[in-house]
Design an enzyme around this catalytic site. Structure first.
Site, PDB file in Angstrom:
ATOM      1  N   GLU A  49       0.830  -1.131  -0.136  1.00 38.09           N
ATOM      2  CA  GLU A  49       0.192   0.191  -0.014  1.00 38.09           C
ATOM      3  C   GLU A  49       0.966   1.267   0.038  1.00 38.09           C
ATOM      4  O   GLU A  49       1.710   1.288   0.875  1.00 38.09           O
ATOM      5  CB  GLU A  49      -0.802  -0.031   1.370  1.00 38.09           C
ATOM      6  CG  GLU A  49      -1.817  -1.148   1.362  1.00 38.09           C
ATOM      7  CD  GLU A  49      -2.839  -0.863   2.729  1.00 38.09           C
ATOM      8  OE1 GLU A  49      -2.418   0.314   3.354  1.00 38.09           O
ATOM      9  OE2 GLU A  49      -3.390  -1.676   3.275  1.00 38.09           O
ATOM     10  N   ASP A  60      -5.498   8.972  10.190  1.00 36.15           N
ATOM     11  CA  ASP A  60      -3.898   8.594  10.253  1.00 36.15           C
ATOM     12  C   ASP A  60      -3.614   9.166  11.857  1.00 36.15           C
ATOM     13  O   ASP A  60      -3.653  10.189  12.469  1.00 36.15           O
ATOM     14  CB  ASP A  60      -2.967   9.420   9.391  1.00 36.15           C
ATOM     15  CG  ASP A  60      -3.121   8.535   7.967  1.00 36.15           C
ATOM     16  OD1 ASP A  60      -3.673   7.395   7.924  1.00 36.15           O
ATOM     17  OD2 ASP A  60      -3.209   9.387   6.958  1.00 36.15           O
TER      18      ASP A  60
END
EC number: 4.2.1.20
Length: 267
Positions: A49, A60
């Site tokens: 990824e 995040d």
């Protein structure tokens, strides 16, 4: 069958989970990210990824945010992300881009799908794109031949999991923690989430958010088809005294995690 599906099938044939590794593009530099990812693949990462750095990364945690901010300060663009995908795809590992929706929309939905496919990318993970708004993206990825990856979470109702599985074509991303990514521990809700998702799809189910050690990888590999590791790799690069030392540390961790996903017989 896409290269992504082939990678999961190959892991299943070895009675293990696939190891999925994440790094943001442009960190610690454009070339540095490619070097680190190549070493990850050489040491047992099955699927890659590549994060598209974004200025408002809601999902995040602080580790990936710090790396993305550094990447953005250095001027990393969507074109750089696509170039990174092209370089990584040459390793033979299925290469996905993980991105928030806004950068795709700004770049052009059809154009992004087309350009990533041309670069050799196999799919895209879109954590903040809701199924209700995914129509144009479904059309664009179908046209380009890209796999779509959507997320389910412990808070997802059974009905919601059905909807997500219905529009996913690559693997189902089971986010094991409520909240942001980071090197913590995998939530106890993860096995239950996978168990609830399993009857609703024939696609592989990969667990992410919180896996950072070989023991955690082995635990997750006992019930999931894929083990996703991101922040632990990023942290090694953030803490490294030199880029070369960071790449070496990433390679060592990849090898340890690859051993971890092979430790327990997969169910």
């Amino acid at each position: 069958m896409s290269t992504l599906h082939e990678a999961f099938a190959a892991a299943r044939a070895e009675d293990r989970a696939a190891l999925v590794g994440y790094l943001p593009a442009g960190f610690p530099s454009v070339d540095g990210a490619v070097d680190a990812i190549r070493v990850m693949v050489e040491n047992g990462v099955d699927v890659v990824e590549i994060g598209l750095p974004y200025s408002d990364p809601l999902m995040d945690g602080p580790t990936i945010q710090a790396a993305a901010e550094q990447s953005l300060r250095q001027g990393t663009t969507t074109r750089d992300v696509l170039a990174t995908a092209e370089a990584v795809a040459r390793t033979g590992a299925p290469t996905l881009v993980m991105t928030y929706w806004n950068p795709i929309e700004r770049y052009g939905i059809e154009r992004f799908a087309r350009d990533l496919a041309s670069a050799g990318g196999t799919g895209v993970i879109t954590p903040d794109l809701t199924p209700e708004e995914a129509g144009p993206w479904i059309a664009a990825t179908d046209e380009a031949g890209l796999d779509r990856v959507f997320l389910v979470a412990p808070s997802s109702s059974d009905e919601r999991i059905d909807v997500v599985c219905g529009i996913t074509s690559g693997f189902v991303y089971a986010a094991s923690l409520m909240g942001v990514t980071g090197v913590k521990s995998v939530s106890a809700a993860a096995p239950e989430l996978v168990a609830r998702t399993r009857p609703r799809t024939s696609l592989p189910i990969a667990v992410g958010l919180g896996v950072s050690t070989p023991d955690q990888a082995a635990d997750v590999a006992a019930y999931a088809d894929g083990v996703i590791v991101g922040s632990a790799f990023v942290r090694l690069l953030l803490d490294a005294e030199t880029p070369a030392a960071g790449v070496a540390a990433v390679g060592r961790l990849a090898a340890e995690l690859a051993e971890g996903v092979r430790r327990h017989a997969h169910v």
